[in-house]
Design a protein around this motif. Structure first.
Motif, PDB file in Angstrom:
ATOM      1  N   ASN A  89       0.739  -1.275  -0.115  1.00 57.71           N
ATOM      2  CA  ASN A  89      -0.025   0.088  -0.134  1.00 57.71           C
ATOM      3  C   ASN A  89       1.013   1.378  -0.028  1.00 57.71           C
ATOM      4  O   ASN A  89       2.025   1.165   0.510  1.00 57.71           O
ATOM      5  CB  ASN A  89      -0.903   0.083   1.207  1.00 57.71           C
ATOM      6  CG  ASN A  89      -2.161  -1.263   1.193  1.00 57.71           C
ATOM      7  OD1 ASN A  89      -2.045  -1.953   0.427  1.00 57.71           O
ATOM      8  ND2 ASN A  89      -2.425  -1.212   2.399  1.00 57.71           N
ATOM      9  N   ASN A  90       0.242   2.282  -0.534  1.00 56.66           N
ATOM     10  CA  ASN A  90       0.836   3.674  -0.343  1.00 56.66           C
ATOM     11  C   ASN A  90       2.369   3.642  -0.892  1.00 56.66           C
ATOM     12  O   ASN A  90       3.124   4.256  -0.270  1.00 56.66           O
ATOM     13  CB  ASN A  90       1.027   4.120   1.127  1.00 56.66           C
ATOM     14  CG  ASN A  90      -0.684   3.958   1.484  1.00 56.66           C
ATOM     15  OD1 ASN A  90      -1.611   4.511   0.821  1.00 56.66           O
ATOM     16  ND2 ASN A  90      -0.762   3.572   2.693  1.00 56.66           N
ATOM     17  N   ARG A 111      -5.026   1.778  -4.028  1.00 58.98           N
ATOM     18  CA  ARG A 111      -4.332   1.129  -2.927  1.00 58.98           C
ATOM     19  C   ARG A 111      -2.848   1.545  -3.063  1.00 58.98           C
ATOM     20  O   ARG A 111      -2.122   1.550  -1.794  1.00 58.98           O
ATOM     21  CB  ARG A 111      -4.807  -0.173  -2.932  1.00 58.98           C
ATOM     22  CG  ARG A 111      -3.985  -1.233  -1.725  1.00 58.98           C
ATOM     23  CD  ARG A 111      -4.275  -2.511  -1.906  1.00 58.98           C
ATOM     24  NE  ARG A 111      -3.517  -3.194  -3.079  1.00 58.98           N
ATOM     25  CZ  ARG A 111      -2.388  -3.562  -3.102  1.00 58.98           C
ATOM     26  NH1 ARG A 111      -1.483  -3.187  -2.075  1.00 58.98           N
ATOM     27  NH2 ARG A 111      -1.630  -4.046  -4.185  1.00 58.98           N
TER      28      ARG A 111
END
Length: 234
Positions: A115-116, A142
Motif C-alpha cells: 500500500n501507499n 491502494r
C-alpha cells in the motif's frame, strides 16, 4: 469495464500473444502515428517530478516508461506491469543497461505491491481489456501514496458526428491491415469491438469517482477518439 466475455482476460492474453512482435508497427500504422502525440500529451499532463516512482500498468513495450524517464532525466524509477511476457521482453530490450526500471508479469486487478508505495499510476490503452475495471481502479488507489496521481489514456467516444462517421469507416479497415501485416485479422476485430463497447468519458469519470479519488477530470484528444482521465488520492 462492461464484461462482454466470460473469460475476457484469457481472450485478451491470447489476442496480444498473437501479435506482440508487431505491436509497435501496428500502433503506428493504425493510428497513422498519432498515438505518439497522444502519449506525449499524456506525460505532459502527468508532469512527473524527479526522484519519484511510477507504476505503469498494461505497459506493453514500454512507451510510457520511456517518456516518463526521459521527462525526469532518468532520475526516478518505473515498475512496468503487463501480463504478456512477450511484450515485457520487447520492453526490456529498449532499456538494456538501465537499473531504474523493473518488469512484472501481472494483471492490473491484483498488484504484488504494498500500500501507499507509488507517486504515479498510469495505464494507457489497457483498462478496457481487463475484466473487472472497478477492481483495477481500487488497486490503483491502494498502491498510490496519499497525494499520488492516477492517469489513464483510453479510447473514448467521438462527439463530432462527421468525425465519428469517418472514424468508424476507417476502423473497419483495421482488420484488413492486421491481416496483411501480421497475418491475422482477429486481434483487430477484437480491438474495434472493445473500443465500441467501452464506457463513455462521463461513465468512466463516475467509476473513478466512486473509488474515492478526488479532483477527477478528463481531457479529450483528437475530438474524443481518446481521452485522458486524471485523479488524485486524497
Amino acid at each position: 469495464m462492461k464484461t462482454h466475455h466470460k473469460n475476457n482476460g484469457r481472450l485478451v492474453s491470447k489476442v496480444f500473444q498473437d501479435v506482440f512482435d508487431k505491436y509497435d508497427l501496428m500502433n503506428d500504422l493504425m493510428s497513422l502515428g498519432v498515438h505518439r502525440f497522444w502519449k506525449k500529451n499524456f506525460i505532459h499532463w502527468l508532469n512527473p517530478q524527479k526522484n519519484t516512482t511510477l507504476i505503469d500498468v498494461a505497459s506493453g513495450t514500454g512507451d510510457i516508461a520511456r517518456l516518463y524517464l526521459n521527462k525526469i532525466n532518468y532520475k526516478g524509477h518505473v515498475y512496468c506491469v503487463d501480463n504478456n511476457k512477450g511484450m515485457l521482453n520487447l520492453s526490456k530490450k529498449k532499456f538494456v543497461g538501465k537499473d531504474n526500471i523493473k518488469w512484472f508479469c501481472n494483471n492490473g486487478e491484483n498488484l504484488p505491491f504494498k500500500n501507499n508505495y507509488f507517486d504515479y499510476y498510469t495505464i494507457s490503452f489497457g483498462i478496457r481489456n481487463i475484466d473487472n475495471i472497478n477492481k483495477v481502479i481500487k488497486e490503483a488507489y491502494r498502491v498510490l501514496k496519499p497525494g499520488g496521481r492516477f492517469l489513464c489514456l483510453e479510447f473514448s467516444k467521438v462527439k463530432n458526428e462527421i468525425l465519428n462517421k469517418f472514424y468508424k469507416t476507417y476502423s473497419k479497415s483495421l482488420p484488413l491491415i492486421g491481416k496483411f501485416i501480421v497475418g491475422k485479422s482477429e486481434p483487430y476485430e477484437y480491438l474495434i469491438s472493445s473500443i465500441e463497447k467501452f464506457h463513455s468519458q462521463e461513465e468512466f469519470f463516475q467509476k473513478i469517482k466512486k473509488q474515492n479519488f478526488v479532483n477527477v477530470s478528463y481531457r479529450n484528444l483528437s475530438g474524443g477518439i481518446v481521452a485522458i482521465h486524471s485523479a488524485w488520492k486524497a
